[in-house]
Design a protein around this motif. Sequence first.
Motif, PDB file in Angstrom:
ATOM      1  N   THR A 121       0.802  -1.232   0.000  1.00  9.00           N
ATOM      2  CA  THR A 121       0.000   0.000   0.000  1.00  9.00           C
ATOM      3  C   THR A 121       0.830   1.275   0.000  1.00  9.00           C
ATOM      4  N   GLY A 122       2.122   1.168   0.234  1.00  8.31           N
ATOM      5  CA  GLY A 122       2.961   2.362   0.348  1.00  8.31           C
ATOM      6  C   GLY A 122       2.800   3.060   1.690  1.00  8.31           C
ATOM      7  N   LEU A 123       1.959   2.505   2.564  1.00  7.64           N
ATOM      8  CA  LEU A 123       1.695   3.181   3.847  1.00  7.64           C
ATOM      9  C   LEU A 123       2.621   2.687   4.953  1.00  7.64           C
ATOM     10  N   THR A 124       2.854   3.576   5.911  1.00  3.04           N
ATOM     11  CA  THR A 124       3.520   3.160   7.149  1.00  3.04           C
ATOM     12  C   THR A 124       2.644   3.589   8.320  1.00  3.04           C
ATOM     13  N   VAL A 125       2.955   3.029   9.477  1.00  7.29           N
ATOM     14  CA  VAL A 125       2.193   3.336  10.687  1.00  7.29           C
ATOM     15  C   VAL A 125       3.106   4.018  11.692  1.00  7.29           C
ATOM     16  N   LYS A 126       2.588   5.074  12.307  1.00  4.72           N
ATOM     17  CA  LYS A 126       3.229   5.609  13.508  1.00  4.72           C
ATOM     18  C   LYS A 126       2.353   5.179  14.679  1.00  4.72           C
ATOM     19  N   ALA A 127       2.993   4.806  15.783  1.00  3.19           N
ATOM     20  CA  ALA A 127       2.220   4.270  16.906  1.00  3.19           C
ATOM     21  C   ALA A 127       2.796   4.730  18.219  1.00  3.19           C
TER      22      ALA A 127
END
Length: 427
Positions: free
Chosen positions: A109-115
């Motif tokens: 998806t090309g997405l990353t997550v910040k958490a």
Amino acid sequence: MACTSDFSGLVRGKGFLSSDLSKRIQNGVGWTPTNVQITCFDSIADSPYGALGDMVLWPDPETRVETMLPDGAPMSFLMGPVTDLDGAPWECCTRSILHNAIETLRAETGLTVKATFEHEFMLSGGRGSRGFTLDGFQERRAFSDALVETLGAAGIEPDSILREYGPDQMEITLPPTDALKAADQATALREITRAVARALDTKATFSPLCAPDIVGNGVHIHFSLWDAEGHPATHDPAGQDGLSPQASAFIAGILRHANGVTALTAPSVLSYERLVPHRWSAGFNNLGAQDREALIRICPVSAREPDARARQFNVEFRAADAAASPYLALAALLSAGTIGLRETLSAPAATTEDLSLLDAKSLADRGLARLPQSLEEAIAAFEADETLRACFPDRMPAIYAAHKRGEIDHVKDLSNEELFAAYAATY
Ligand code: GLU
Ligand code: MG
């Protein structure tokens, strides 16, 4: 110490001389596969490995914690992946599992997550101060100062620390960061918190529930999506409940796979005493707005300016606790979220009422249901969820299920009092 956060959610590893650090970074330390079946009570669950096999645990310099406890004792450890002797990620390495979930999301998806992980815990030896009071905050001032200082020396700067509502309960939150680092920091935070408390002759426990009639210790996992150019991708002012299509799909994936996900985010017997309505944890498989009992809560945003709002916008998963390895908990969320994106699911409109007041039919009509009500139920849901299971290494779900059944077996004959004491002593 070179460490791994394992299926029990505890940090285990091996110590070595500081003077050997570069050698150990180069060559790793030896690790035993069956260790992953040591439960949080040190019983050993069914293991496919038996006494056989050898692994390598690789201390990662990026994760290095080097700090000093209030009693003057140094604390130094590094987290790292576990591989087989040829360097291939091990099927039960929680950090590699999270790494893989991050890369799968990015590749598809090309997405990353910040958490970030918001941790609640309870300290011993209080004198009955009241929730959120300045008096209660002051009572723990020396502890909080020491904790912030010890974390700071390890490069971890908290966002906030407070005297939570429950008896002798505190809460500490770190600022959001990249998913792998967030899990590294959550792991370090728990270890440092317990060590600081011990050095000050008190005891900190993150046990999901310390007594039947009080609020639990939750770990709320906040997350947001970011696109490949580093722009925030969770918020769309025109979207349902302010969610972007990607965030809606990601959340819908977690909702659809919620039962299996809880096996990894709330993985103790006591976790399911916490996950009931009216404990301000999460009781149902819902997305909620302004609802501190939602499984996934859309968090309020205080910024006014559109760009700042988009950057602040995040959601919170509430059915997690500190019996879970932060790596596995986050991997479960990313994996279920990736499924949602892959299948272009959409989240339902956020609920805004007390779901425990609805009858079974009204719940079912809206696709709402209680979360699993026991660890066994959650484990069985994980085993039955082929799509979620497929996000993990082939044998991992079965080995994990055997681990958790070993834990269930260990506590099955304990009295209620012994059960609470056992988990409080462990976490
Ligand atoms: N203690 C509650 C829990 O177990 C959370 C309370 C709150 O911070 O909203 O999740
Ligand atoms: Mg709280």
